[in-house]
Design an enzyme around this catalytic site. Structure first.
Site, PDB file in Angstrom:
ATOM      1  N   THR A 129       0.604  -0.967   0.126  1.00 58.57           N
ATOM      2  CA  THR A 129      -0.163  -0.006   0.100  1.00 58.57           C
ATOM      3  C   THR A 129       0.964   1.510   0.070  1.00 58.57           C
ATOM      4  O   THR A 129       0.459   2.202  -0.421  1.00 58.57           O
ATOM      5  CB  THR A 129      -0.947  -0.156   1.287  1.00 58.57           C
ATOM      6  N   GLU A 243     -11.650   5.662 -10.090  1.00 61.35           N
ATOM      7  CA  GLU A 243     -11.506   4.088  -9.669  1.00 61.35           C
ATOM      8  C   GLU A 243     -12.353   3.750  -8.625  1.00 61.35           C
ATOM      9  O   GLU A 243     -13.152   2.798  -8.647  1.00 61.35           O
ATOM     10  CB  GLU A 243      -9.909   3.838  -9.383  1.00 61.35           C
TER      11      GLU A 243
HETATM   12  C1  LIG Z   1      -7.189  -9.943  -7.208  1.00 65.15           C
HETATM   13  C2  LIG Z   1      -6.414  -8.810  -6.919  1.00 65.15           C
HETATM   14  C3  LIG Z   1      -6.242  -7.804  -8.040  1.00 65.15           C
HETATM   15  C4  LIG Z   1      -5.636  -6.744  -8.005  1.00 65.15           C
HETATM   16  N1  LIG Z   1      -5.113  -5.996  -9.216  1.00 65.15           N
HETATM   17  C5  LIG Z   1      -4.355  -4.800  -9.063  1.00 65.15           C
HETATM   18  C6  LIG Z   1      -3.815  -4.111 -10.258  1.00 65.15           C
HETATM   19  O1  LIG Z   1      -4.511  -4.590 -11.249  1.00 65.15           O
HETATM   20  N2  LIG Z   1      -3.033  -3.283 -10.275  1.00 65.15           N
HETATM   21  C7  LIG Z   1      -2.381  -3.072  -9.052  1.00 65.15           C
HETATM   22  O2  LIG Z   1      -1.404  -1.972  -8.904  1.00 65.15           O
HETATM   23  N3  LIG Z   1      -2.624  -3.655  -7.987  1.00 65.15           N
HETATM   24  C8  LIG Z   1      -3.727  -4.557  -7.993  1.00 65.15           C
HETATM   25  N4  LIG Z   1      -3.952  -5.142  -6.797  1.00 65.15           N
HETATM   26  C9  LIG Z   1      -3.248  -4.866  -5.548  1.00 65.15           C
HETATM   27  C10 LIG Z   1      -4.123  -4.210  -4.571  1.00 65.15           C
HETATM   28  O3  LIG Z   1      -4.400  -2.884  -4.889  1.00 65.15           O
HETATM   29  C11 LIG Z   1      -3.525  -4.337  -3.104  1.00 65.15           C
HETATM   30  O4  LIG Z   1      -3.496  -5.731  -2.765  1.00 65.15           O
HETATM   31  C12 LIG Z   1      -4.136  -3.523  -1.915  1.00 65.15           C
HETATM   32  O5  LIG Z   1      -3.905  -2.354  -2.481  1.00 65.15           O
HETATM   33  C13 LIG Z   1      -3.444  -3.815  -0.714  1.00 65.15           C
HETATM   34  O6  LIG Z   1      -2.320  -4.037  -0.813  1.00 65.15           O
HETATM   35  P1  LIG Z   1      -1.127  -5.093  -0.284  1.00 65.15           P
HETATM   36  O7  LIG Z   1      -1.708  -6.221  -0.807  1.00 65.15           O
HETATM   37  O8  LIG Z   1       0.154  -4.809  -0.489  1.00 65.15           O
HETATM   38  O9  LIG Z   1      -1.272  -5.081   1.243  1.00 65.15           O
HETATM   39  P2  LIG Z   1      -0.343  -4.347   2.381  1.00 65.15           P
HETATM   40  O10 LIG Z   1      -0.195  -2.930   2.002  1.00 65.15           O
HETATM   41  O11 LIG Z   1       0.589  -5.373   2.713  1.00 65.15           O
HETATM   42  O12 LIG Z   1      -1.539  -4.381   3.547  1.00 65.15           O
HETATM   43  C14 LIG Z   1      -1.927  -5.638   4.050  1.00 65.15           C
HETATM   44  C15 LIG Z   1      -3.012  -5.235   5.038  1.00 65.15           C
HETATM   45  O13 LIG Z   1      -2.641  -4.346   6.214  1.00 65.15           O
HETATM   46  C16 LIG Z   1      -3.057  -3.152   6.282  1.00 65.15           C
HETATM   47  N5  LIG Z   1      -2.277  -1.730   6.460  1.00 65.15           N
HETATM   48  C17 LIG Z   1      -1.074  -1.540   5.767  1.00 65.15           C
HETATM   49  N6  LIG Z   1      -0.658  -0.450   6.205  1.00 65.15           N
HETATM   50  C18 LIG Z   1      -1.562   0.137   7.235  1.00 65.15           C
HETATM   51  C19 LIG Z   1      -1.589   1.138   7.793  1.00 65.15           C
HETATM   52  N7  LIG Z   1      -0.555   2.367   7.649  1.00 65.15           N
HETATM   53  N8  LIG Z   1      -2.589   1.627   8.687  1.00 65.15           N
HETATM   54  C20 LIG Z   1      -3.608   0.535   8.720  1.00 65.15           C
HETATM   55  N9  LIG Z   1      -3.541  -0.580   8.085  1.00 65.15           N
HETATM   56  C21 LIG Z   1      -2.612  -1.050   7.174  1.00 65.15           C
HETATM   57  C22 LIG Z   1      -3.883  -2.884   4.881  1.00 65.15           C
HETATM   58  O14 LIG Z   1      -5.217  -2.248   5.041  1.00 65.15           O
HETATM   59  C23 LIG Z   1      -4.199  -4.445   4.569  1.00 65.15           C
HETATM   60  O15 LIG Z   1      -5.381  -4.805   5.261  1.00 65.15           O
HETATM   61  C24 LIG Z   1      -4.865  -6.296  -6.696  1.00 65.15           C
HETATM   62  C25 LIG Z   1      -4.890  -7.098  -5.629  1.00 65.15           C
HETATM   63  C26 LIG Z   1      -5.787  -8.369  -5.714  1.00 65.15           C
HETATM   64  C27 LIG Z   1      -5.604  -9.111  -4.290  1.00 65.15           C
END
Ligand SMILES: Cc1cc2nc3c(=O)[nH]c(=O)nc-3n(C[C@H](O)[C@H](O)[C@H](O)COP(=O)(O)OP(=O)(O)OC[C@H]3O[C@@H](n4cnc5c(N)ncnc54)[C@H](O)[C@@H]3O)c2cc1C
Length: 385
Positions: A129, A243
């Protein structure tokens, strides 16, 4: 804002198109983990995926409200817009920040369906994120940029001709500000395959065509840089409201589908000599899901209306996405419960839609990040990350 009467023909036309893609079509794709090529082609041919492209470039030049209605109807018909929704929401970056030459070159082809702009490369494995920490670099070399790094969760990468790619062009420690130094490119996926681009599918809970993408000295023509070098984060952020609104509309469509299925089943299914829907224990959860959906729908409409009036809608777009994702997930859970054992049977399509709609409280933005946005930007609380 386009009024409801104006949208009725669009809604009906989307419904009619979706009727050609019934549950069995989606069940087969789900089993085979295949891409809905025919469905996406039909939407493109009908002009729905070019809704936001101005008429001068061959699109329909419709409003955000109309685009949201299209996505909502797709989901409410039991189909899945995820294989093609990115074309709608990545479009804003090109429309608002692309040069006249870039628009002339790409938009007519996208509107016709000759070019698919379905891949959006932001998320990376190490940064998650925290987009500003992304590590993919694009280094200028003559009239090209040389891209190295990796993206994860790049959905539809194998089914797209172009990728909207966010990469670092200035090392973080040398950037003018915290948010500067990232740039957006319109990268060619076809050329990329022979040019340092590798795509690996990730098998996920639902059929989402998502992948990992690796760049090894992939050359992108400098003319494919969108806007100014170093300002890409701002461009991507400005596209995020679109979006959020479009995904929220999809969630509303999902919620409507679940509520409709549940109410219909509860009216017909007879146990203990009466319809299960005669029991308040069954009807109240359906009514509660309906109330949640209606409240979320109002916020989606408000956000879309502000967006198309050119007003700031960051708070409304985020709240719409949050409320709608919660509403669709609550409706999904209720729908399974209402159907008892049959909620788990593949042929009812509920378990498939349940898996599909689960995504939206995590991606494209997770609930916590929306709550952080509201806490910080609306309520004036200290930044938490
Ligand atoms: C099926 C699928 C399709 C996708 N398609 C795309 C795409 O086409 N292009 C693209 O760029 N991305 C895509 N994504 C990525 C998606 O946008 C991210 O998975 C999402 O934004 C969460 O990021 P992460 O998985 O890295 O989670 P992380 O950043 O690792 O976070 C994990 C958890 O911790 C929480 N968290 C992290 N930091 C904090 C904080 N500071 N405070 C509170 N909570 C926190 C988050 O809310 C989350 O619940 C896709 C994901 C999936 C699963």
């Amino acid at each position: 804002m386009t009024d409801a009467a104006d949208l009725a023909p669009i809604r009906e036309a989307v419904r009619a198109l979706c009727a050609d893609f019934p549950g069995e079509y989606w069940r087969r794709l789900d089993r085979e983990r295949a891409y809905p090529t025919e469905f996406v082609a039909a939407l493109t041919k009908a002009g729905f995926l070019a809704a936001l492209i101005p008429e001068q470039y061959g699109g329909s030049g419709l409003t955000m409200t109309a685009a949201a209605a299209i996505m909502e109807e797709i989901q409410a018909s039991g189909c899945n817009g995820a294989p093609c929704h990115a074309q709608m929401y990545t479009m804003g970056t090109l429309l608002r920040h692309g040069s006249a030459a870039q628009k002339e070159r790409y938009l007519p082809g996208i509107a016709r369906g000759d070019l698919r702009l379905q891949a959006f490369g932001v998320t990376e494995p190490t940064s998650g994120t925290d987009t500003l920490s992304l590590r993919t670099t694009a280094a200028r070399d003559g009239d090209h940029y040389v891209v190295n790094g990796q993206k994860i969760w790049t959905s539809r990468a194998e089914h797209s001709d172009l990728m909207l790619l966010l990469a670092r062009t200035t090392p973080r420690e040398q950037a003018k500000s915290r948010t500067a130094g990232l740039s957006v490119f319109l990268a060619g996926m076809r050329q990329g395959r022979d040019n340092g681009l590798t795509i690996r599918p990730i098998r996920t809970m639902m059929n989402h065509a998502t992948t990992e993408v690796f760049f090894e000295n992939m050359r992108v023509p400098a003319e494919n840089l969108i806007g100014n070098e170093g300002e890409g984060f701002r461009y991507i952020l400005s596209g995020m409201n679109a979006e959020r609104i479009l995904i929220a509309a999809e969630c509303i469509g999902d919620a409507k589908w679940f509520i409709d299925k549940a109410a219909s089943y509860a009216r017909d299914r007879v146990v203990f000599g009466r319809p299960i829907g005669q029991n308040q224990g069954v009807q109240f959860p359906i009514a509660r899901a309906y109330i949640g959906m209606c409240a979320a729908e109002l916020m989606v409409r408000e956000a879309a209306s502000l967006y198309e009036a050119g007003k700031d809608c960051g708070a409304e777009a985020n709240m719409a996405k949050h409320l709608a994702a919660e509403a669709s997930w609550a409706a999904a859970d209720m729908c399974v419960q209402t159907h008892g054992g049959f909620g788990f049977a593949e042929e009812f399509d509920i378990e498939r839609k349940f898996r599909e709609t689960r995504l939206y409280t995590v991606a494209p933005i997770s609930t916590n990040l929306i709550l952080s946005y509201i806490a910080e930007h609306v309520l004036g609380l200290p930044r938490s990350y």
